[in-house]
Design a protein around this motif. Structure first.
Motif, PDB file in Angstrom:
ATOM      1  N   ALA A  11       3.789   2.156 -27.531  1.00  0.00           N
ATOM      2  CA  ALA A  11       5.228   2.236 -26.829  1.00  0.00           C
ATOM      3  C   ALA A  11       5.907   3.241 -27.632  1.00  0.00           C
ATOM      4  O   ALA A  11       5.557   3.618 -28.975  1.00  0.00           O
ATOM      5  CB  ALA A  11       6.068   1.054 -27.123  1.00  0.00           C
ATOM      6  N   ALA A  12       6.607   4.047 -27.106  1.00  0.00           N
ATOM      7  CA  ALA A  12       7.520   5.127 -27.542  1.00  0.00           C
ATOM      8  C   ALA A  12       7.018   6.248 -28.435  1.00  0.00           C
ATOM      9  O   ALA A  12       7.422   6.838 -29.288  1.00  0.00           O
ATOM     10  CB  ALA A  12       8.623   4.158 -28.445  1.00  0.00           C
ATOM     11  N   ALA A  13       5.545   6.439 -27.869  1.00  0.00           N
ATOM     12  CA  ALA A  13       4.818   7.850 -28.449  1.00  0.00           C
ATOM     13  C   ALA A  13       5.168   8.949 -27.684  1.00  0.00           C
ATOM     14  O   ALA A  13       4.793   9.978 -27.953  1.00  0.00           O
ATOM     15  CB  ALA A  13       3.472   7.419 -28.492  1.00  0.00           C
ATOM     16  N   GLY A  14       5.967   8.872 -26.649  1.00  0.00           N
ATOM     17  CA  GLY A  14       6.592   9.922 -25.813  1.00  0.00           C
ATOM     18  C   GLY A  14       5.444  10.239 -24.614  1.00  0.00           C
ATOM     19  O   GLY A  14       5.522  11.323 -23.916  1.00  0.00           O
ATOM     20  N   LYS A  15       4.547   9.233 -24.151  1.00  0.00           N
ATOM     21  CA  LYS A  15       3.794   9.661 -23.202  1.00  0.00           C
ATOM     22  C   LYS A  15       4.333   9.571 -21.856  1.00  0.00           C
ATOM     23  O   LYS A  15       3.693  10.331 -21.030  1.00  0.00           O
ATOM     24  CB  LYS A  15       2.410   8.729 -22.994  1.00  0.00           C
ATOM     25  CG  LYS A  15       2.840   7.113 -23.503  1.00  0.00           C
ATOM     26  CD  LYS A  15       1.732   6.269 -23.316  1.00  0.00           C
ATOM     27  CE  LYS A  15       2.103   4.800 -23.047  1.00  0.00           C
ATOM     28  NZ  LYS A  15       3.409   4.328 -23.772  1.00  0.00           N
ATOM     29  N   GLY A  16       5.452   8.856 -21.598  1.00  0.00           N
ATOM     30  CA  GLY A  16       6.004   8.691 -20.202  1.00  0.00           C
ATOM     31  C   GLY A  16       6.721  10.363 -20.198  1.00  0.00           C
ATOM     32  O   GLY A  16       6.471  10.924 -18.850  1.00  0.00           O
TER      33      GLY A  16
END
Ligand code: DC
Length: 209
Positions: A11-16
């Motif tokens: 989560a929140a690694a910037g993948k989106g």
């Protein structure tokens, strides 16, 4: 045939953001598969049931339609917790697989936790996007602030770590990098630098010069 690009990570690694930008740059469709689990969690709550009830969650997963992914209440702590609970259930995961594979068949960028390992094991390119827990908590905290949600950084970090632990420890399709994924650590990269690096990796894997 159009390529399939798998982007996994915590989560929140910037993948989106990365997935969206890569899809736009390459002219491909994009699916944020986390939205499927979030929507299932919401449908269970709508029905007055609890998201840790496998029968309720599986029934909800079977009724999911594309319009559910456009709901405006899929973000926030309640949806975070519900999605992580339903994502542990093999019946829910199985019910969501066909939708994801149909989407991928047109050529697409999909981001999630098990795209490179389960949904699209033959993807043309697999990226595993990660960052330190502190960097990810800070990004999520800033994102919450920008939406007007005030939460202490320490709480955000603790919730993120609890969700990561649940996603990585579950038996059904746990969060892990595929053996043939390229790992992209964005701890020291801003969004622009992360995108430039990801595009470079994808283009070189696709055989572009
Ligand atoms: O990426 P996200 O935070 O929107 O994901 C929500 C939840 O769904 C999270 O707990 C992980 C889970 N998930 C999953 O198990 N498999 C996916 N392909 C995508 C998300």
């Amino acid at each position: 045939m159009k390529p399939v690009i798998a982007i996994d990570g915590p989560a929140a690694a910037g993948k989106g953001t990365l997935a969206r930008r890569l899809a736009a740059a390459l002219g491909l469709a994009h699916l944020d598969t986390g939205l499927l689990y979030r929507a299932v969690g919401r449908l269970v709550l709508d029905a007055g049931q609890t998201p840790d009830d496998p029968a309720a969650a599986e029934a909800a997963a079977h009724t999911l339609v594309a319009a559910d992914l456009a709901r405006t209440d899929l973000r926030g702590p309640e949806a975070d917790r519900a999605s992580s609970l339903v994502a542990k259930m093999p019946g829910v995961r199985a019910a969501l697989l066909a939708f994801q594979r149909r989407f991928a068949a047109q050529g697409a960028v999909l981001d999630g936790r098990d795209i490179g390992t389960v949904v699209a094991p033959d993807a043309s390119v697999k990226l595993f996007v990660t960052a330190s827990p502190t960097a990810r908590a800070r990004r999520r905290w800033l994102e919450l602030q920008s939406r007007g949600v005030a939460a202490p950084l320490a709480t955000v970090e603790a919730e993120l770590q609890a969700r990561d632990a649940q996603d990585a420890a579950r038996e059904a399709a746990p969060l892990k990098a595929a053996a043939d994924a390229v790992v992209l650590d964005t701890t020291e990269l801003d969004a622009e630098a992360a995108f430039a690096r990801a595009l470079e990796i994808v283009q070189s894997r696709l055989g572009f010069t």
